[in-house]
Every structure is written in structure tokens, then in C-alpha cells.
Design an enzyme around this catalytic site. Sequence first.
Site, PDB file in Angstrom:
ATOM      1  N   HIS A  79       0.811  -1.219   0.000  1.00 60.50           N
ATOM      2  CA  HIS A  79       0.000   0.000   0.000  1.00 60.50           C
ATOM      3  C   HIS A  79       0.846   1.273   0.000  1.00 60.50           C
ATOM      4  O   HIS A  79       0.311   2.372  -0.194  1.00 60.50           O
ATOM      5  CB  HIS A  79      -0.934   0.011   1.222  1.00 60.50           C
ATOM      6  CG  HIS A  79      -2.237   0.716   0.990  1.00 60.50           C
ATOM      7  ND1 HIS A  79      -2.382   1.762   0.109  1.00 60.50           N
ATOM      8  CD2 HIS A  79      -3.467   0.505   1.523  1.00 60.50           C
ATOM      9  CE1 HIS A  79      -3.633   2.180   0.112  1.00 60.50           C
ATOM     10  NE2 HIS A  79      -4.318   1.424   0.963  1.00 60.50           N
ATOM     11  N   ARG A  80       2.146   1.164   0.200  1.00 60.52           N
ATOM     12  CA  ARG A  80       2.968   2.379   0.239  1.00 60.52           C
ATOM     13  C   ARG A  80       3.053   3.060  -1.127  1.00 60.52           C
ATOM     14  O   ARG A  80       2.773   4.265  -1.231  1.00 60.52           O
ATOM     15  CB  ARG A  80       4.364   2.048   0.786  1.00 60.52           C
ATOM     16  CG  ARG A  80       4.359   1.606   2.256  1.00 60.52           C
ATOM     17  CD  ARG A  80       5.721   1.134   2.709  1.00 60.52           C
ATOM     18  NE  ARG A  80       6.173  -0.029   1.932  1.00 60.52           N
ATOM     19  CZ  ARG A  80       7.355  -0.616   2.088  1.00 60.52           C
ATOM     20  NH1 ARG A  80       8.206  -0.129   2.993  1.00 60.52           N
ATOM     21  NH2 ARG A  80       7.685  -1.669   1.370  1.00 60.52           N
TER      22      ARG A  80
END
Length: 432
Positions: free
Chosen positions: A405-406
Site C-alpha cells: 500500500h505504500r
Amino acid sequence: MASIFRMPGISADAEEATLLEWGIVAGATVKQGDVLATVETEKANVDIEADSDGVVMQLMAEAGDSVAIGAPIAILLDQGEDGSDPAAILSGLGLAAPASAPAAPAAPAPVATPAPALGTATDDAAAHGTRLFASPLARRLALENSVELSALSGSGPGGRIVRADVERLIADGPATASAAQMPAAVQAAPPAAAAPQATKPPQPAAAGDVEVPHTAMRRAIASALSASKQTVPHFYLTSTLRVDALLDLRERINTSSAVRVSINDFFVKATALTLRAVPEMNVNWTPTAVRHLGSVDVAVAIQGERGLFTPLIRDADAKSLTEISTSVRDLAQRANDGTLKQHELVGGSFAVSNLGKYGVESFSAILNPPQVGIVAVAGVVRAPLVEGDEIVIGNTITVTVSVDHRPVDGVLAAQWLARFKEYIENPLSMLV
């Protein structure tokens, strides 16, 4: 002029690596492409090759050493260069001579220890009254296959027993290998490296339990996966894909082609084409930037005889299905042989893991940083489907995409999965 051969960065985020065995000795002449050493990574044992011709002046590390990435492990001279003053050469390179730099193999002094560890030169000496010189990898293979090293003649430098010697004995067949069974004392020898400390004391073994010591590779895999789950914020997207058209196309290809393709080959191809279509997903996360990759390289999870490997299919978007099939088979064979190269294990943004042949209906996989995604492919399931106002029976496969998700947001990953579904459900589009 003299140059330093350093421990290469063999895998992402690695800070050190284990030098399993040397393929050279001090004074040896090497050519570009010659294997200098075998190094253990968290995924495979990798042969490190010379990038130029030269002469080995000095080895700066010993087999079995854990060496920091970038640290000197050997000094190479140019052809014809004078190496008569090693101290001056080392000083000119900004290095100090090691306290006991290993040169050509010679018999070291006996080690006075009541319980020699795997990888020392005394493992089999007590039982046979002689000293045996073998690489740590050869000793490990011998231990795993209950082979006594004293039954072997070493083909390595200075008569050292190397991996190939043990593998050759095992390949000769059970009759040969059984003649070289290891005594119980050697079979029980503990591994050289201690297991990492647990946060809680382990449960004591019960009667009938059997404990198999962790190998260095198994510990490294556990460490990498633990770090991934603890430090990488995973999120998951799941979709059920209809694969009737894919199965029909596969059957047609395999009927007419000399190279058979698997269902997994279609999923590797679809992953690559979707990364090309949605390039924002073809990225790596680094501490300072999101790195957009210039090529589409897809890793394939391969469970081999030596463990789990994730080698890369380079430029997978430009390869045909039969080329992908051939590449996967080659990588799987070389994974079992222990001959994968360093560059085949590092890179890429996505991986494909397929457990379909085991009857798994759905699963999620753990990311292998710095890759940002992995597609978990389950098995074919016959299921009721709605077509217009009718219910029909069709073939389906459930896929779950694990995403970092970064660098990737949910909407982008959903767009990627929608495009991926189009390729799988309309497989002819992958051939155009």
C-alpha cells in the site's frame, strides 16, 4: 592493476551473505565468467562469476564466513602483474593484511573442541583418524542425505570435497549412497549457526517428536517473510475469473505445439501484459522514491527439491506463451540443480504463485520486497454462473492480489485487477 573483489549485493535489502565455498585458490588464473565462489542467499545458492580476467593474489574470507555486503573477499591481479609484495598491494588498495588471510588450502591445526560443528574440518576425523577438507555446502548436503564424507574423493582446490562430489555420489544411486551412510554421531551433528532467539521458550519436545535443525536458508526465508508482514502494509483484492476460453485455447495450443503450455504460463503472461498496460504498478518502493521500472520482469514461485525459489522471467511481456513455458521449465530445473544465477533472483515488481494443482480454492501470498505485488492463483473450480437470465456451469479460478500500500493505492490496484481479468477471460488478446 590489483583490484578488490567484494561480496556482491545478492538480494534486495541483504546486509550480509554466507560464503559457502570457493571455486578458486590463491595463485589461480581466472577468466571472465569463471565461478569464483558460491554464496548463500535467502532463495538459492548463487554462483558468483569473475567480471574480468586475472590472477588470484589472496582470499580475504574463508568458506563458511558470514560477510557484509561490499566487504572485500579476494584480491585479483591483472595478468602479468607483480604480486611479490602483498602488503604493499593491500596498502595501495587501502586495505590492511588480514590476521590470517586464507591462501591455497592447507591443513589447519586441529580444533580442540568436544563437539565439532557442521562445517569444521573435524566432523569425520575422529571416526577415521584422518582430516577431511570439505566446503560447508558439501557437508550440509552430506548430512541431509546421510552420506559419509570419508567415502568421497574431493575434486575441489587442494583435494577439497565440494558440492558436486556429494551430488555425484547421490546421483550414482541408492546402492552407492547407502555404502557411504554416515555414522549416528555425525548425523546428529548440530548446524554451525545457532537458531534465532525466540521471544518465548519453545515447547519441550514430546515423546516421538523429531526436530530438524533450521538451515541458514530456511532461517533467512523466515526472516525475510516476517519482515515483509511486519513492515510492509499489505492489502488484498480478490476476483473470480471464468477460464473456459483459456482452457480451450490451452488445449488447442498443446495439440499443435511441440512445447506444452500450462495454465500458470497464461497467468504469468497476463501479469506481464497488465503491468505494461498499467505501468504505475510496475514499480518498486525505496526509502527515498518510488522507482518506475524500465522493463517488465515477472517472478515465478517455484517449489523445488531445494526449497522455494522466485526467479524472474525477464521481459515477460514480450515473450510468447511457449517462450514463457520454456523459461519456467529451465528455471525450475536449474533451481533444483542449484545453478541459478544472481541476476535471475533479483528485480521485478510482481510475482505469480500458483497452488492450483493442489486443489486450493483460494489463498493470499506474502510480498517479497521490493516487489509491490504477488498474484495468488488457485485451482480450477466448476461453479454455477449467471449468463443473462440463465444459470450455467463454468470453469472458474479465484485469484487474490497482495499489494504494497505504500506505492500503490486501492483504486489503482483495482484497475490493474480489472485489466488482468480481461486478459484471462479473453485469452486470445494475449496472443495479438
